[in-house]
Design a protein around this motif. Structure first.
Motif, PDB file in Angstrom:
ATOM      1  N   TYR A  85       0.852  -1.186   0.000  1.00  0.00           N
ATOM      2  CA  TYR A  85       0.000   0.000   0.000  1.00  0.00           C
ATOM      3  C   TYR A  85       0.890   1.239   0.000  1.00  0.00           C
ATOM      4  CZ  TYR A  85      -4.053  -2.808   1.300  1.00  0.00           C
ATOM      5  OH  TYR A  85      -5.076  -3.713   1.315  1.00  0.00           O
ATOM      6  N   TYR A  86       0.416   2.294  -0.649  1.00  0.00           N
ATOM      7  CA  TYR A  86       1.028   3.624  -0.574  1.00  0.00           C
ATOM      8  C   TYR A  86       0.031   4.505   0.159  1.00  0.00           C
ATOM      9  CZ  TYR A  86       4.163   2.085  -4.309  1.00  0.00           C
ATOM     10  OH  TYR A  86       5.086   1.409  -5.066  1.00  0.00           O
ATOM     11  N   TYR A  87       0.465   5.116   1.229  1.00  0.00           N
ATOM     12  CA  TYR A  87      -0.423   5.961   2.025  1.00  0.00           C
ATOM     13  C   TYR A  87       0.395   7.087   2.644  1.00  0.00           C
ATOM     14  CZ  TYR A  87       1.655   3.282   5.789  1.00  0.00           C
ATOM     15  OH  TYR A  87       2.560   2.692   6.636  1.00  0.00           O
ATOM     16  N   LYS A  88      -0.304   8.148   3.024  1.00  0.00           N
ATOM     17  CA  LYS A  88       0.357   9.301   3.641  1.00  0.00           C
ATOM     18  C   LYS A  88       0.313   9.173   5.147  1.00  0.00           C
ATOM     19  CE  LYS A  88       0.735  13.481   1.069  1.00  0.00           C
ATOM     20  NZ  LYS A  88       0.206  14.778   0.758  1.00  0.00           N
ATOM     21  N   GLU A  89       1.448   9.440   5.760  1.00  0.00           N
ATOM     22  CA  GLU A  89       1.529   9.448   7.218  1.00  0.00           C
ATOM     23  C   GLU A  89       2.428  10.608   7.608  1.00  0.00           C
ATOM     24  OE1 GLU A  89       1.494   5.815  10.031  1.00  0.00           O
ATOM     25  OE2 GLU A  89       3.595   6.217   9.538  1.00  0.00           O
ATOM     26  N   ASN A  90       1.875  11.530   8.379  1.00  0.00           N
ATOM     27  CA  ASN A  90       2.601  12.740   8.791  1.00  0.00           C
ATOM     28  C   ASN A  90       3.117  13.525   7.584  1.00  0.00           C
ATOM     29  OD1 ASN A  90       2.220  12.088  11.520  1.00  0.00           O
ATOM     30  ND2 ASN A  90       4.068  10.818  11.527  1.00  0.00           N
ATOM     31  N   GLY A  91       2.316  13.576   6.519  1.00  0.00           N
ATOM     32  CA  GLY A  91       2.672  14.348   5.337  1.00  0.00           C
ATOM     33  C   GLY A  91       3.667  13.682   4.397  1.00  0.00           C
ATOM     34  N   GLU A  92       4.123  12.479   4.718  1.00  0.00           N
ATOM     35  CA  GLU A  92       5.088  11.750   3.884  1.00  0.00           C
ATOM     36  C   GLU A  92       4.437  10.480   3.350  1.00  0.00           C
ATOM     37  OE1 GLU A  92       8.410  12.589   3.301  1.00  0.00           O
ATOM     38  OE2 GLU A  92       7.992  14.487   4.326  1.00  0.00           O
ATOM     39  N   TRP A  93       4.752  10.135   2.093  1.00  0.00           N
ATOM     40  CA  TRP A  93       4.236   8.901   1.515  1.00  0.00           C
ATOM     41  C   TRP A  93       5.026   7.722   2.051  1.00  0.00           C
ATOM     42  CZ3 TRP A  93      -0.193   8.168  -0.875  1.00  0.00           C
ATOM     43  CH2 TRP A  93      -0.849   9.279  -1.408  1.00  0.00           C
ATOM     44  N   GLN A  94       4.299   6.709   2.494  1.00  0.00           N
ATOM     45  CA  GLN A  94       4.887   5.496   3.048  1.00  0.00           C
ATOM     46  C   GLN A  94       4.435   4.297   2.221  1.00  0.00           C
ATOM     47  OE1 GLN A  94       6.877   5.794   5.817  1.00  0.00           O
ATOM     48  NE2 GLN A  94       6.448   7.992   5.788  1.00  0.00           N
ATOM     49  N   THR A  95       5.204   3.219   2.290  1.00  0.00           N
ATOM     50  CA  THR A  95       4.791   1.956   1.682  1.00  0.00           C
ATOM     51  C   THR A  95       4.853   0.870   2.745  1.00  0.00           C
ATOM     52  OG1 THR A  95       7.030   1.417   0.971  1.00  0.00           O
ATOM     53  CG2 THR A  95       5.636   2.563  -0.615  1.00  0.00           C
ATOM     54  N   ALA A  96       3.893  -0.037   2.695  1.00  0.00           N
ATOM     55  CA  ALA A  96       3.857  -1.147   3.644  1.00  0.00           C
ATOM     56  C   ALA A  96       2.933  -2.238   3.097  1.00  0.00           C
ATOM     57  CB  ALA A  96       3.353  -0.674   5.001  1.00  0.00           C
ATOM     58  N   PRO A  97       3.177  -3.478   3.483  1.00  0.00           N
ATOM     59  CA  PRO A  97       2.305  -4.564   3.023  1.00  0.00           C
ATOM     60  C   PRO A  97       0.907  -4.504   3.626  1.00  0.00           C
ATOM     61  CG  PRO A  97       4.033  -5.407   4.463  1.00  0.00           C
ATOM     62  CD  PRO A  97       4.328  -3.968   4.238  1.00  0.00           C
ATOM     63  N   GLU A  98       0.759  -3.787   4.735  1.00  0.00           N
ATOM     64  CA  GLU A  98      -0.538  -3.586   5.363  1.00  0.00           C
ATOM     65  C   GLU A  98      -0.666  -2.128   5.770  1.00  0.00           C
ATOM     66  OE1 GLU A  98      -0.968  -6.202   8.666  1.00  0.00           O
ATOM     67  OE2 GLU A  98      -0.865  -7.994   7.429  1.00  0.00           O
ATOM     68  N   LEU A  99      -1.899  -1.658   5.812  1.00  0.00           N
ATOM     69  CA  LEU A  99      -2.128  -0.291   6.276  1.00  0.00           C
ATOM     70  C   LEU A  99      -1.993  -0.236   7.796  1.00  0.00           C
ATOM     71  CD1 LEU A  99      -5.165   0.619   4.031  1.00  0.00           C
ATOM     72  CD2 LEU A  99      -2.885   1.605   3.897  1.00  0.00           C
ATOM     73  N   PRO A 100      -1.569   0.914   8.325  1.00  0.00           N
ATOM     74  CA  PRO A 100      -1.462   1.041   9.785  1.00  0.00           C
ATOM     75  C   PRO A 100      -2.830   0.892  10.459  1.00  0.00           C
ATOM     76  CG  PRO A 100      -0.518   2.954   8.677  1.00  0.00           C
ATOM     77  CD  PRO A 100      -1.161   2.114   7.637  1.00  0.00           C
TER      78      PRO A 100
END
Length: 126
Positions: free
Chosen positions: A60-75
């Protein structure tokens, strides 16, 4: 002896990079292709959380604290959102590595709808 160790390390790095390249090529070739745009159907866009899922890298690509993150699962703060949960839009004309560059386009074309209904279930990045 030192030269032999250096050559061995270089050979291992070369073989592993070739293996990774072949694996990625095989994965991308297994993705469906959109006949109109001739692009791999690689991404899903989730309008209600403004995030993406990459079918090639399975992240997944998602924004966290204004930065784009990648992870196999969402937080956890995304409430257990999954690939098959709620509304998603298929991105059919972008298959490069940074789908979030088109977030503003996707937000306009597919605004969040609590009922998960869209006039067209695919989107094209411009």
């Amino acid at each position: 002896m030192k030269t032999l160790k250096v050559m061995l390390v270089l050979a291992i790095v070369l073989v592993s990079s070739i293996s990774y390249s072949q694996d990625t090529t095989a994965k991308i070739q297994s993705l469906p292709i959109d006949k109109k745009t001739n692009c791999y159907i690689r991404y899903f866009y989730f309008p209600n959380i403004q995030a993406y899922f990459d079918n090639l890298k399975m992240v997944y690509y998602y924004k966290e604290n204004g930065e784009w993150q990648t992870a196999p699962e969402l937080p956890k703060n995304y409430g257990g959102y999954s690939l098959y949960n709620k509304a998603r839009v298929t991105i059919n004309d972008y298959d490069d590595d940074n789908p979030y560059e088109y977030l503003s386009v996707h937000k306009k074309m597919y605004p969040y709808n609590s009922k998960g209904r869209f006039a067209n279930a695919t989107v094209g990045a411009e």
